[in-house]
Design a protein around this motif. Structure first.
Motif, PDB file in Angstrom:
ATOM      1  N   TYR A 144      80.218 -24.122  69.910  1.00  0.00           N
ATOM      2  CA  TYR A 144      79.872 -23.522  71.194  1.00  0.00           C
ATOM      3  C   TYR A 144      78.397 -23.783  71.489  1.00  0.00           C
ATOM      4  CZ  TYR A 144      78.040 -19.364  68.664  1.00  0.00           C
ATOM      5  OH  TYR A 144      77.358 -18.518  67.828  1.00  0.00           O
ATOM      6  N   THR A 145      78.103 -23.877  72.774  1.00  0.00           N
ATOM      7  CA  THR A 145      76.753 -24.216  73.222  1.00  0.00           C
ATOM      8  C   THR A 145      75.853 -22.988  73.149  1.00  0.00           C
ATOM      9  OG1 THR A 145      77.364 -23.731  75.513  1.00  0.00           O
ATOM     10  CG2 THR A 145      77.602 -26.004  74.763  1.00  0.00           C
ATOM     11  N   LEU A 146      74.564 -23.251  73.033  1.00  0.00           N
ATOM     12  CA  LEU A 146      73.580 -22.172  72.994  1.00  0.00           C
ATOM     13  C   LEU A 146      72.778 -22.053  74.293  1.00  0.00           C
ATOM     14  CD1 LEU A 146      72.226 -22.625  69.371  1.00  0.00           C
ATOM     15  CD2 LEU A 146      73.727 -20.810  70.196  1.00  0.00           C
ATOM     16  N   ASP A 147      72.771 -23.103  75.085  1.00  0.00           N
ATOM     17  CA  ASP A 147      72.036 -23.037  76.349  1.00  0.00           C
ATOM     18  C   ASP A 147      72.904 -22.353  77.403  1.00  0.00           C
ATOM     19  OD1 ASP A 147      73.683 -25.278  76.020  1.00  0.00           O
ATOM     20  OD2 ASP A 147      72.856 -26.217  77.822  1.00  0.00           O
ATOM     21  N   ASP A 148      72.323 -21.414  78.144  1.00  0.00           N
ATOM     22  CA  ASP A 148      73.066 -20.680  79.156  1.00  0.00           C
ATOM     23  C   ASP A 148      73.527 -21.614  80.258  1.00  0.00           C
ATOM     24  OD1 ASP A 148      72.781 -18.335  77.827  1.00  0.00           O
ATOM     25  OD2 ASP A 148      71.136 -17.565  79.050  1.00  0.00           O
ATOM     26  N   THR A 149      74.823 -21.486  80.620  1.00  0.00           N
ATOM     27  CA  THR A 149      75.386 -22.335  81.666  1.00  0.00           C
ATOM     28  C   THR A 149      75.491 -21.615  83.006  1.00  0.00           C
ATOM     29  OG1 THR A 149      77.633 -21.691  81.017  1.00  0.00           O
ATOM     30  CG2 THR A 149      76.710 -23.664  79.983  1.00  0.00           C
ATOM     31  N   GLY A 150      74.924 -20.404  83.101  1.00  0.00           N
ATOM     32  CA  GLY A 150      74.960 -19.663  84.354  1.00  0.00           C
ATOM     33  C   GLY A 150      74.323 -18.306  84.193  1.00  0.00           C
ATOM     34  N   THR A 151      74.174 -17.604  85.316  1.00  0.00           N
ATOM     35  CA  THR A 151      73.532 -16.279  85.300  1.00  0.00           C
ATOM     36  C   THR A 151      74.392 -15.231  85.988  1.00  0.00           C
ATOM     37  OG1 THR A 151      72.354 -16.806  87.354  1.00  0.00           O
ATOM     38  CG2 THR A 151      71.220 -17.289  85.269  1.00  0.00           C
ATOM     39  N   ALA A 152      75.661 -15.547  86.222  1.00  0.00           N
ATOM     40  CA  ALA A 152      76.534 -14.620  86.957  1.00  0.00           C
ATOM     41  C   ALA A 152      76.896 -13.406  86.103  1.00  0.00           C
ATOM     42  CB  ALA A 152      77.795 -15.347  87.397  1.00  0.00           C
ATOM     43  N   TYR A 153      77.195 -12.303  86.791  1.00  0.00           N
ATOM     44  CA  TYR A 153      77.611 -11.071  86.125  1.00  0.00           C
ATOM     45  C   TYR A 153      79.118 -10.874  86.272  1.00  0.00           C
ATOM     46  CZ  TYR A 153      72.832  -9.437  85.337  1.00  0.00           C
ATOM     47  OH  TYR A 153      71.535  -9.309  84.905  1.00  0.00           O
ATOM     48  N   GLN A 154      79.683 -10.159  85.298  1.00  0.00           N
ATOM     49  CA  GLN A 154      81.059  -9.692  85.366  1.00  0.00           C
ATOM     50  C   GLN A 154      81.066  -8.213  85.022  1.00  0.00           C
ATOM     51  OE1 GLN A 154      83.928 -10.990  86.272  1.00  0.00           O
ATOM     52  NE2 GLN A 154      83.392 -13.156  86.527  1.00  0.00           N
ATOM     53  N   TYR A 155      82.085  -7.505  85.490  1.00  0.00           N
ATOM     54  CA  TYR A 155      82.116  -6.049  85.306  1.00  0.00           C
ATOM     55  C   TYR A 155      82.097  -5.649  83.839  1.00  0.00           C
ATOM     56  CZ  TYR A 155      87.017  -6.339  83.946  1.00  0.00           C
ATOM     57  OH  TYR A 155      88.177  -6.626  83.276  1.00  0.00           O
ATOM     58  N   TYR A 156      82.667  -6.484  82.954  1.00  0.00           N
ATOM     59  CA  TYR A 156      82.765  -6.093  81.548  1.00  0.00           C
ATOM     60  C   TYR A 156      81.440  -6.227  80.792  1.00  0.00           C
ATOM     61  CZ  TYR A 156      83.815 -11.146  81.224  1.00  0.00           C
ATOM     62  OH  TYR A 156      83.788 -12.519  81.346  1.00  0.00           O
ATOM     63  N   LEU A 157      80.410  -6.730  81.445  1.00  0.00           N
ATOM     64  CA  LEU A 157      79.090  -6.785  80.811  1.00  0.00           C
ATOM     65  C   LEU A 157      78.393  -5.430  80.818  1.00  0.00           C
ATOM     66  CD1 LEU A 157      77.731 -10.096  82.412  1.00  0.00           C
ATOM     67  CD2 LEU A 157      78.567  -9.811  80.076  1.00  0.00           C
ATOM     68  N   PHE A 158      78.796  -4.541  81.731  1.00  0.00           N
ATOM     69  CA  PHE A 158      77.987  -3.351  81.990  1.00  0.00           C
ATOM     70  C   PHE A 158      78.224  -2.204  80.996  1.00  0.00           C
ATOM     71  CE2 PHE A 158      77.970  -5.673  85.963  1.00  0.00           C
ATOM     72  CZ  PHE A 158      76.622  -5.649  86.278  1.00  0.00           C
ATOM     73  N   ASN A 159      79.212  -2.321  80.127  1.00  0.00           N
ATOM     74  CA  ASN A 159      79.322  -1.285  79.094  1.00  0.00           C
ATOM     75  C   ASN A 159      78.745  -1.755  77.761  1.00  0.00           C
ATOM     76  OD1 ASN A 159      81.329  -2.993  78.154  1.00  0.00           O
ATOM     77  ND2 ASN A 159      82.721  -1.326  77.607  1.00  0.00           N
ATOM     78  N   GLN A 160      78.059  -2.911  77.772  1.00  0.00           N
ATOM     79  CA  GLN A 160      77.345  -3.383  76.593  1.00  0.00           C
ATOM     80  C   GLN A 160      75.928  -2.787  76.578  1.00  0.00           C
ATOM     81  OE1 GLN A 160      78.673  -5.384  74.177  1.00  0.00           O
ATOM     82  NE2 GLN A 160      80.633  -5.527  75.283  1.00  0.00           N
ATOM     83  N   THR A 161      75.325  -2.703  75.408  1.00  0.00           N
ATOM     84  CA  THR A 161      73.951  -2.212  75.305  1.00  0.00           C
ATOM     85  C   THR A 161      72.995  -3.133  76.054  1.00  0.00           C
ATOM     86  OG1 THR A 161      74.455  -1.247  73.145  1.00  0.00           O
ATOM     87  CG2 THR A 161      72.134  -1.527  73.714  1.00  0.00           C
ATOM     88  N   ASP A 162      73.185  -4.441  75.869  1.00  0.00           N
ATOM     89  CA  ASP A 162      72.407  -5.453  76.595  1.00  0.00           C
ATOM     90  C   ASP A 162      73.348  -6.097  77.611  1.00  0.00           C
ATOM     91  OD1 ASP A 162      71.032  -7.667  77.530  1.00  0.00           O
ATOM     92  OD2 ASP A 162      70.326  -8.301  75.560  1.00  0.00           O
TER      93      ASP A 162
END
Length: 380
Positions: free
Chosen positions: A206-224
């Motif tokens: 898997y790649t380490l460089d970010d391929t985008g900056t979009a948000y999804q709803y399931y990101l918001f219950n993570q600490t970061d």
């Protein structure tokens, strides 16, 4: 399912992966039921198999309504029946019962799922079904209970278990089920790579460089909540077999393929009124999801568990479609009942995004999680 079963009935003959029964197995024919399931599970077509109950072969393959059959069984009854049989290695065929309407009759289909864990056989005799005999199905005939299949058919079933007869894509899915057999390969600033220790021609990265900056709803219950999008690549030698979009959650503590999106249309056929994210077990994306999860009881486990709170995980495509039909019927009348005491994580304002839409998606997913739990209880 209905279309396929109708096509098989129209053939007016049995075959290598389907069998017809006029009625359900009576209580004194439990051994016949077990024998038929084992033969179908060990079919040589490398596919799902069907025992179609409610078809009268002696009457031009006419349909017979099985709803009044006192021996009729549902999925849970078949699963319970198999549960206490002494299968080698404790590995049993996966089965479920599907009912379909044909000519105003209810016809039941015992679906025996295709598996790489062949051959299925008993370690302890059950009535007339012998221990250690390996049964299969040739054309329209099962291996007799008193015999074992021909040696070249038995060899094929063992080759199937060990992945020898599989395509490269099928093989890598099988190999990824055992993460302990994979070794870290030299990596660079852009990728994290592993190879199979016995079959190094198979690699995953898997790649380490970010391929985008979009948000999804399931990101918001993570600490970061910061998005880190990746790409997972699967190789056989130098051939790229497949790529998957991936997300690195909670600041990189847990990396997973992104879930697939589906939905339910309540008012029209062109728009989803309720959408959801999901995985289906035994598919390559789900296998990779499990491959990259190393439970540490701490931060990675927390990120993994929070992610699974926001998605649905189905046992099969069949279960997903059945659940969608259930939701389409029950959503408007039952959603309020399942929405009690749902708490939302913090959704900070982010420029360019409608945060209320993220809240709605997250909220609906919690309702769907609860409805799926109840749906499975109804199916037992």
């Amino acid at each position: 399912m209905r279309s396929e079963i109708l096509d098989l009935i129209d053939l007016k003959q049995e075959g290598a992966y389907w069998d017809f029964k006029r009625e359900w197995y009576s209580i004194d024919k439990k051994d016949d039921l077990l024998h038929d399931i084992i033969c179908m599970a060990n079919n040589l077509e490398n596919r799902d198999a069907y025992i179609i109950i409610g078809v009268d072969e002696e009457n031009d393959y006419k349909s017979v309504d099985v709803n009044c059959d006192e021996n009729q069984k549902n999925t849970q009854m078949i699963v319970d029946f198999l549960k206490d049989k002494k299968f080698a290695g404790g590995i049993r065929p996966t089965v479920y019962v599907e009912s379909i309407k044909i000519e105003d009759c209810c016809v039941d289909v015992i679906v025996i799922k295709n598996s790489n864990y062949t051959p299925f056989y008993l370690m302890e005799r059950y009535q007339s079904v012998e221990a250690n005999n390996i049964y299969t199905r040739i054309m329209d005939s099962n291996t007799p209970k008193v015999k074992s299949a021909d040696i070249h058919h038995v060899e094929y079933l063992w080759k199937k278990r060990f992945g020898i007869v599989l395509t490269p894509m099928e093989k890598i899915k099988l190999y990824l089920c055992k993460p302990e057999d994979w070794i870290d390969a030299p990596t660079d600033w852009a990728t994290v790579r592993k190879y199979h220790k016995f079959f190094p021609e198979f690699t995953i990265e898997y790649t380490l460089d970010d391929t985008g900056t979009a948000y999804q709803y399931y990101l918001f219950n993570q600490t970061d909540i910061e998005p880190h999008w990746r790409e997972i690549r699967v190789f056989y030698h130098q051939t790229l077999l497949s790529t998957f979009e991936a997300v690195s959650l909670d600041g990189g503590r847990y990396t997973t393929p992104t879930p697939t999106t589906d939905g339910i249309s309540l008012e029209s056929f062109h728009n989803w009124d309720v959408s959801f994210k999901y995985f289906i077990k035994d598919t390559l994306p789900y296998v990779i999801k499990q491959f990259y999860y190393e439970s540490d009881g701490d931060e990675e486990t927390a990120a993994h568990d929070r992610f699974e709170e926001c998605i649905l995980i189905f046992e099969s495509e069949h279960e997903k479609e059945s659940f969608k039909n259930h939701i389409a019927d029950k959503w408007n009348s039952c959603k309020d009942e399942f929405s009690k005491d749902i708490s939302l994580p913090n959704f900070p304002k982010i420029k360019g995004y409608k945060m209320e839409e993220f809240k709605k998606q997250y909220y609906n997913m919690q309702i769907l999680q609860r409805m799926l739990f109840e749906f499975r209880k109804l199916d037992m």
